[in-house]
Design an enzyme around this catalytic site. Structure first.
Site, PDB file in Angstrom:
ATOM      1  N   ASP A 100     -10.875   2.064  -2.912  1.00  0.00           N
ATOM      2  CA  ASP A 100     -11.405   1.793  -1.570  1.00  0.00           C
ATOM      3  C   ASP A 100     -12.922   1.785  -1.582  1.00  0.00           C
ATOM      4  O   ASP A 100     -13.547   1.406  -0.604  1.00  0.00           O
ATOM      5  CB  ASP A 100     -10.908   2.857  -0.583  1.00  0.00           C
ATOM      6  CG  ASP A 100      -9.504   2.536  -0.077  1.00  0.00           C
ATOM      7  OD1 ASP A 100      -9.059   1.388  -0.263  1.00  0.00           O
ATOM      8  OD2 ASP A 100      -8.857   3.426   0.487  1.00  0.00           O
TER       9      ASP A 100
ATOM     10  N   ASP B 173       0.828  -1.205   0.000  1.00  0.00           N
ATOM     11  CA  ASP B 173       0.000   0.000   0.000  1.00  0.00           C
ATOM     12  C   ASP B 173       0.865   1.259   0.000  1.00  0.00           C
ATOM     13  O   ASP B 173       2.065   1.209   0.323  1.00  0.00           O
ATOM     14  CB  ASP B 173      -0.891  -0.034   1.257  1.00  0.00           C
ATOM     15  CG  ASP B 173      -2.211   0.700   1.060  1.00  0.00           C
ATOM     16  OD1 ASP B 173      -2.310   1.518   0.127  1.00  0.00           O
ATOM     17  OD2 ASP B 173      -3.128   0.455   1.860  1.00  0.00           O
TER      18      ASP B 173
END
Ligand code: GLA
Length: 735
Positions: free
Chosen positions: A547, A477
């Site tokens: 997301d 990430d």
């Protein structure tokens, strides 16, 4: 032969199956762009460079050289000498002045494609691609500029990149070095880009090109959620199946520009490359600079053909992972299930329930290291938090594997929290401007990856954990964009190299990772899809798309993403409802259907979701196993876009041999017409007979594509259906 040089006419002709690209050399050595478009038999088009018209070439009319330069369709325009359009190369010589002029020197045509030093790039065997290297020189600067073109005939793709070599002794300051330019004249174009924001990545935007410069770009240190390193110029009325499309996509994960400029002569210049904002590279005597690659395609048959060319190309010539052609394990990720609030027992509960449903891997997301119970601390301290993970990581991994699931883990290796042991020890490793309090974002700073010591440290943190237990998957990430550009490692006059050196450091880490752990499944991520680009796909076969896991929102996000990238690369999960981001409720079945278009997995607390939802999981996983190969390897066709019609979405994936096709229909908003919707399919074999699976209904491909297929009326917002059409063998077809 994909590349031919006609010595007499001084013309290079680059051919793919359906396209032709032509470069011409003027007698003075200017390298001109003569043609790109539908395949042409003849390459005898030097006249398209229009050097016979006024303002002629400088040798014919030296007093009007600027008029020539500002008009000539250049392959690689340089700045400071009279071409006032966007330049691709700006160089400041030792006298401190900006000016560069490159003329043809020599060329080489070779089979295959050389690697790009330190950068991700496409590849192909000697049978699959040929490369033209056009060597140009600026004799005043002692600068050699090598323009590379690799031709991939099958996929209708041409890649371009540029290498600079300083052959002198003085340091040259490279203030801008883009990777590709297309000069096109006298055509009306619209411009298609992908734009959005966090949780709204890659929305399709289309606008008219007007006089002046219009662009998308990033100066955020990553390719970004907001604007995407992609640009297509299209003729008006271009649709999925019709119209001319010129598209560029950048194999790079940092700052970029993608620009179209309509000038005084009604000609359009299209360029792409590293953003010149806060970029300056010191190219010392004897040194080289490699600019990243641009992937170029032309489609004479609308957006659909463009997408399929990109998809085939990336699957065949960019993604290296051994997972590329494999079914990825169906995973369950605990982020939306628990956020930071988990421990070994909780994870094992999820794993046990997941196993019962047929899920194949547990991924432990953020919060397992340092003292990280929220996002305020610990990035950089990659030691297991044994208060949460009692017995340690190895114990947890072994237990999960004992249950029968593989194990995956989350990292954010490029970051450092001000509240971390690492920051207390090495504050100078954070990117910052001396004497200024650096800006925090999500309570974190970015590590200075221009510093090899930092790269080593960050890499070792990840590798040490992976060496400590049998871990099959990593989610890598990157949760903030760069600011306060300053490196304590770089010299004062090299500070403007930081943005690019950061990306090179990142690539080096990922290269090391996939080399040391070749069996690892790597998924890149950046607050969702903030770094979803071809550069990252060179290292990981999949990237977390967004997301935003809401099934309706995902339709637009996945549509924009699939405009360029194969479905096999799109990280897509089924999550719980009401959706954590939008509060919207959609049927569990629809969430499954939408996630099937990507890598497929779950992002929910399986121990807590409603029983009726949990009971659907085995069926969804069965669908995944049944259809994944088709979805992963097939041809993708957009049929209807909810983004455009505000009611429903429909897309289809057809097998390459057209033996089957899976069509997904999502009725976002029910409109009470009470009769079925007619949908015209695409991508089938018109002569073949197909049976709709689960029924006795048979149709010819022609019937389905020309006449259409009737979708029964269903009530309810957010309902969805899958339709699987299977080609019948001769003896199945009733005469
Ligand atoms: C990012 C990712 C999420 C999750 C969180 C964890 O936002 O996109 O999927 O991993 O970080 O902090």
């Amino acid at each position: 032969m994909a590349i031919r040089y006609d010595e007499e006419r001084r013309i290079f002709k680059l051919d793919t199956k359906h396209t032709t690209y032509i470069i011409g050399l003027t007698p003075e050595g200017y390298v001109g762009h003569a043609y790109y478009g539908d395949y042409m038999e003849s390459g005898d088009v030097f006249y398209l460079l229009r050097t016979g018209e006024r303002p002629l070439t400088p040798s014919a009319l030296p007093r009007e050289k600027s008029s020539f330069l500002d008009f000539f369709p250049a392959e690689y325009p340089t700045g400071g000498i009279g071409d006032y359009r966007e330049s691709c190369l700006d160089v400041r010589g030792s006298a401190g002045c900006r000016g560069c002029e490159i003329l043809y020197d020599s060329h080489r045509i070779r089979k295959g494609k050389p690697k790009l030093n330190g950068l991700p790039a496409s590849f192909g065997t000697e049978d699959e691609t040929e490369t033209l290297e056009l060597v140009c020189v600026d004799k005043v600067l002692n600068l050699r500029v090598i323009l590379s073109y690799s031709v991939f005939e099958e996929e209708d793709i041409i890649t371009r990149s540029v290498r600079l070599i300083n052959e002198g002794e003085e340091c040259l300051r490279i203030e801008k070095v883009l990777s590709a330019c297309l000069d096109m004249d006298d055509e009306e174009f619209e411009m298609v880009t992908l734009v959005g924001g966090w949780a709204r990545e890659r929305g399709v935007q289309r606008r008219r090109i007007t006089y002046g410069k219009q662009m998308v770009s990033s100066a955020k240190g990553e390719s970004s959620h907001q604007e995407h390193p992609f640009l297509a110029l299209v003729t008006p009325q271009t649709t999925e199946q019709q119209g001319r499309v010129y598209a560029m996509n950048f194999v790079y994960s940092g700052n970029f520009i993608a620009e179209a400029e309509l000038n005084q002569h009604d000609a359009v210049r299209m360029v792409m490359g590293i953003n010149g904002e806060d970029f300056c590279w010191n190219l010392r005597g004897g040194e080289e600079f490699q600019a990243p690659e641009v992937v170029l395609t032309f489609s004479g048959e609308g957006f659909g053909k463009m997408s399929r060319s990109f998809h085939d190309f990336y699957r065949k010539h960019l993604i290296r992972s051994p997972y590329l052609h494999k079914k990825r394990p169906v995973l369950i990720n605990n982020w939306e299930a628990t956020y930071f609030d988990f421990d070994t027992e909780k994870l094992l509960d999820i794993a046990r329930e997941a196993k019962k449903a047929g899920i194949e891997m547990l991924v432990m997301d953020d919060g397992w290291f340092g003292k990280r119970d929220n996002d305020d601390s610990s990035l950089g301290d990659w030691t297991v938090n044994e208060d949460k993970l009692k017995g340690g990581l190895k114990y947890l991994v072994d237990e999960v594997r004992e249950i029968g699931l593989e194990f995956g883990i989350w990292f954010e290796p490029e970051m450092i929290s001000p509240d971390s042991m690492l920051y207390r020890e090495h504050p100078e490793w954070a990117i910052h401007i001396p004497g200024r309090q650096a800006t925090q974002s999500r309570a974190q700073y970015v590590l200075d990856l221009s510093n090899p010591e930092v790269v080593d440290y960050a890499y070792e943190c990840v590798a040490k954990i992976l060496r400590s237990a049998p871990i099959s998957y990593v989610k890598w990430d990157m949760n903030r964009q760069l600011s306060d550009l300053g490196s304590s490692y770089l010299e004062r006059d090299s500070q403007q190299e930081l943005f690019h050196r950061y990306v090179l450091g990142l690539y080096e880490m990922q290269e090391r990772l996939v080399s040391e752990f070749p069996g690892l499944l790597l998924e890149n991520c950046s607050s969702g899809g903030g770094r979803f680009d071809p550069g990252m796909l060179y290292y990981s076969p999949q990237i977390w798309c967004s997301d935003n896991t809401d099934a309706v929102e995902r339709l637009a996000i996945q549509e924009g993403t699939a405009l360029i990238y194969p479905l096999s690369t799109m990280g897509a999960h089924v999550s719980d409802c009401p959706n954590h981001m939008t509060g919207r409720n959609t049927p569990f079945e629809t969430r499954g259907h939408v996630a099937l278009a990507g890598t497929f997995g779950y992002e929910l607390d399986i121990t807590k979701i409603p029983e009726k939802d949990r009971e659907m999981i085995p069926g969804q996983i069965k669908d995944y196993h049944k259809y994944n190969e088709l979805i992963r390897e097939g041809d993708y066709y957009r049929i209807a876009s909810y983004r455009e019609n505000h009611k429903y979405d429909c897309y289809l994936v057809a097998a390459k041999d057209k033996s089957e096709a899976l069509m997904t229909f999502v009725q976002v908003q029910c409109v009470p017409t009470f009769h079925g919707k007619k949908i015209k399919l695409l991508g089938l074999d018109s002569k073949a007979v197909y049976r709709l699976e689960g029924t006795e209904q048979v149709y010819t491909g022609e019937m389905l594509m020309k006449g259409g297929f009737i979708i029964d009326f269903v009530q309810g917002d957010g309902m969805s259906r899958l339709y699987h059409f299977v080609r019948q063998s001769e003896d199945h077809i009733k005469k």
